[in-house]
Design a protein around this motif. Structure first.
Motif, PDB file in Angstrom:
ATOM      1  N   THR A 129       0.821  -1.220   0.000  1.00  0.00           N
ATOM      2  CA  THR A 129       0.000   0.000   0.000  1.00  0.00           C
ATOM      3  C   THR A 129       0.854   1.268   0.000  1.00  0.00           C
ATOM      4  OG1 THR A 129      -0.132   0.020   2.416  1.00  0.00           O
ATOM      5  CG2 THR A 129      -1.863  -1.179   1.252  1.00  0.00           C
ATOM      6  N   GLU A 159       0.576  -1.991   6.292  1.00  0.00           N
ATOM      7  CA  GLU A 159      -0.459  -1.762   5.276  1.00  0.00           C
ATOM      8  C   GLU A 159      -1.654  -1.082   5.933  1.00  0.00           C
ATOM      9  OE1 GLU A 159       1.166  -2.214   2.885  1.00  0.00           O
ATOM     10  OE2 GLU A 159       1.732  -4.266   2.402  1.00  0.00           O
ATOM     11  N   GLU A 186      -5.053   2.763  -1.958  1.00  0.00           N
ATOM     12  CA  GLU A 186      -4.192   1.825  -1.231  1.00  0.00           C
ATOM     13  C   GLU A 186      -4.848   0.447  -1.123  1.00  0.00           C
ATOM     14  OE1 GLU A 186      -2.379   3.189   2.382  1.00  0.00           O
ATOM     15  OE2 GLU A 186      -1.385   4.858   1.353  1.00  0.00           O
ATOM     16  N   GLN A 187      -6.158   0.439  -0.925  1.00  0.00           N
ATOM     17  CA  GLN A 187      -6.830  -0.860  -0.809  1.00  0.00           C
ATOM     18  C   GLN A 187      -6.849  -1.591  -2.151  1.00  0.00           C
ATOM     19  OE1 GLN A 187     -10.474  -0.614   1.453  1.00  0.00           O
ATOM     20  NE2 GLN A 187      -9.298  -0.333   3.312  1.00  0.00           N
ATOM     21  N   GLU A 188      -6.985  -0.811  -3.243  1.00  0.00           N
ATOM     22  CA  GLU A 188      -6.898  -1.421  -4.586  1.00  0.00           C
ATOM     23  C   GLU A 188      -5.523  -2.043  -4.794  1.00  0.00           C
ATOM     24  OE1 GLU A 188      -9.060  -1.716  -7.236  1.00  0.00           O
ATOM     25  OE2 GLU A 188     -10.622  -1.057  -5.838  1.00  0.00           O
ATOM     26  N   TYR A 219      -5.362  -2.022   7.470  1.00  0.00           N
ATOM     27  CA  TYR A 219      -6.528  -2.374   6.643  1.00  0.00           C
ATOM     28  C   TYR A 219      -7.081  -3.761   6.970  1.00  0.00           C
ATOM     29  CZ  TYR A 219      -5.110   1.763   4.055  1.00  0.00           C
ATOM     30  OH  TYR A 219      -4.768   3.046   3.726  1.00  0.00           O
ATOM     31  N   ASP A 220      -6.217  -4.689   7.363  1.00  0.00           N
ATOM     32  CA  ASP A 220      -6.685  -6.042   7.732  1.00  0.00           C
ATOM     33  C   ASP A 220      -7.162  -6.035   9.182  1.00  0.00           C
ATOM     34  OD1 ASP A 220      -5.647  -6.792   5.275  1.00  0.00           O
ATOM     35  OD2 ASP A 220      -3.751  -7.481   6.118  1.00  0.00           O
ATOM     36  N   PHE A 258     -13.194  -7.762   2.631  1.00  0.00           N
ATOM     37  CA  PHE A 258     -12.186  -7.288   1.663  1.00  0.00           C
ATOM     38  C   PHE A 258     -11.933  -8.375   0.601  1.00  0.00           C
ATOM     39  CE2 PHE A 258      -7.785  -7.182   0.227  1.00  0.00           C
ATOM     40  CZ  PHE A 258      -7.618  -5.852  -0.143  1.00  0.00           C
ATOM     41  N   HIS A 309     -12.891  -8.174  -3.485  1.00  0.00           N
ATOM     42  CA  HIS A 309     -11.839  -8.156  -4.500  1.00  0.00           C
ATOM     43  C   HIS A 309     -11.648  -9.510  -5.191  1.00  0.00           C
ATOM     44  CE1 HIS A 309     -10.598  -4.044  -3.675  1.00  0.00           C
ATOM     45  NE2 HIS A 309     -10.779  -4.308  -2.402  1.00  0.00           N
TER      46      HIS A 309
END
Ligand code: XUL
Ligand code: CO
Length: 437
Positions: A156, A192, A205-207, A243-244, A253, A257
């Motif tokens: 990220t 991240e 960043e998540q992408e 993010y996790d 998530f 994705h």
């Protein structure tokens, strides 16, 4: 060959009455419980970074002890000595597995190429020692958070060059894991996340993170790595927000994705509590989605509130954890990795044994108790009855999905007020305590 734990013999099961500290009171590797041996159920693993690279440092003080395998002047000699010490420790302990980050086993050099050469050398040694001792690799992973280049994240990172570095590192770490017959490969997104939203494009960043994981999935296919890919949630630390965040966040998530079929979760106790959950909460969320792959066993400290990574000795919480594992039919190719470290004051080599023996005995005892609870069936029977109304009449119709709001209104107009039913929490807590004999 050098022996690092020369005063210590292989740890044996001696039974609950034994007063010898360096012996198992409950973990009897070959004893059968619920159709499998304890060894097969629990699949214990030793964490390389804590047990062999840990030096007692904490946020307020540097290294407190120098292990004998870290004494050589040459960094590659240190790496070799550490691998030998690790294999000696894990086999004396009688844990079937160990886990490592790429940078735990071989130190970084000035270029990625030289770093990879160093890794190759240590992986070769590890392979030989695995053969000699029978110790196996539960999982490998890549440390994409310690080096300053990863300060703003790895996958990220706002800089694509850093993304590339991390991806290259994961490529190599996956190859090493494959070569050593690792059963799993773990992704823990250490940095991240973000430190400030003022400078962060969160959506971007998540992408990137998803793209990174897709690359890893593609590469594992390319090299034929058939181990389980695992994501390890953690809500924060070192970032303000990771993010996790927790099991639920990671599951959605993955779903969003297109990654959900490729990954399972590695749930860590102290990460769950940092997220404001209990350990069993995050285990249950993962298991409910069919995604509980492996466990990082440890415990936090209620008064400190950070990731203290203490060894798991809380029997109560462990019983809950093992109940989740048994109900889902085991951990499959996952295991129970002690992502835990001895305290700064526990400076002797012997303390490493006490710590692991305590963790293994706690889980073995938890296993015996959880099995009895499930065999008796009172707890699960209570839960089954509690939802009994969904197996007949109105409830059964709701579950078919063929009725709507108007049908519900009609039912209540006809039947009036529902009867209150006790959840019997106190009775169930008492019931659980009855097993702790
Ligand atoms: C950090 C942590 C990691 C992962 C592997 O909190 O748990 O050690 O388990 O990177
Ligand atoms: Co962990």
């Amino acid at each position: 060959m050098k022996e690092f734990f020369s005063g210590i013999k292989a740890v044996r099961y001696e039974g609950p009455e034994c007063t010898e500290a360096l012996a198992f009171k409950h973990y009897d590797a070959d004893k059968t419980v619920a159709g499998k041996t304890m060894k097969e159920h629990l699949r214990f693993s030793v964490a390389y970074w804590h047990t062999f690279k840990g030096d007692g440092a904490d946020p307020f003080g540097g290294p407190a002890y120098l292990r004998p395998w870290e004494a050589a002047a040459d960094p590659m000699q240190r790496a070799e000595d550490t691998m030998r010490a690790a294999m000696e420790f894990v086999s004396k302990l009688g844990a079937p597995f160990y886990c490592f980050h790429d940078r735990d086993i071989a130190p970084e050099a000035d270029t990625l190429m030289e770093t990879n050469r160093r890794l190759d050398r240590i992986v070769k040694l590890a392979g030989q020692l695995q053969q000699d001792t029978g110790v196996k690799l539960l999982w490998g992973t890549s440390n994409c958070f310690s080096h300053p280049r990863f300060t703003h994240g790895a996958a990220t990172n706002p800089d694509a060059h850093v993304f590339a570095y991390a991806a290259g590192q994961v490529k190599k770490a996956m190859e090493c894991t494959l070569e050593l017959g690792g059963s799993n490969y773990v992704f823990w997104g250490g940095r991240e996340g973000y430190s400030s939203l003022l400078n962060t494009d969160l959506a971007h960043e998540q992408e990137q993170l998803a793209r990174f994981l897709h690359m890893a999935v593609e590469y594992r296919r390319e090299i034929g790595f058939s181990g389980q890919l695992l994501i390890e949630p953690k809500p924060k630390e070192p970032t303000k927000h990771q993010y996790d965040y927790d099991a639920a966040t990671v599951l959605s998530f993955l779903e969003r994705h297109g990654l959900v079929d490729e990954f399972k979760l590695n749930i860590e106790a102290n990460h769950a509590t940092l997220a404001g959950h209990t350990f069993e909460h995050d285990l249950t969320v993962a298991a409910a989605a069919g995604k509980l792959g492996s466990i990082d066993a440890n415990r936090g400290d209620y008064l400190l509130g950070w990731d203290t990574d203490q060894f798991p000795t809380d029997l109560y919480s462990t019983i809950h954890a093992v109940l989740v594992i048994l109900r889902q039919g085991g951990l499959g190719q996952g295991g129970i990795n002690f992502d835990a470290k001895v305290r700064r004051g526990s400076c002797d080599l012997e303390d490493l044994f006490h710590a692991h023996i305590g963790g293994m005995d706690t889980f073995a005892r938890g296993l015996k108790i959880a099995h009895r609870i499930l065999q008796d069936g009172v707890l699960d029977g209570f839960v089954r009855d509690r939802y009994g109304s969904y197996r007949q009449g109105l409830g059964q119709q709701i579950m078919t999905g063929r009725v709507g709001l108007a049908d519900m209104e009609a039912y209540v107009l006809e039947h009036g007020e529902p009867e209150p039913r006790s959840g019997r929490e106190e009775m169930l807590e008492n019931l659980l305590n009855q097993y702790l004999t």
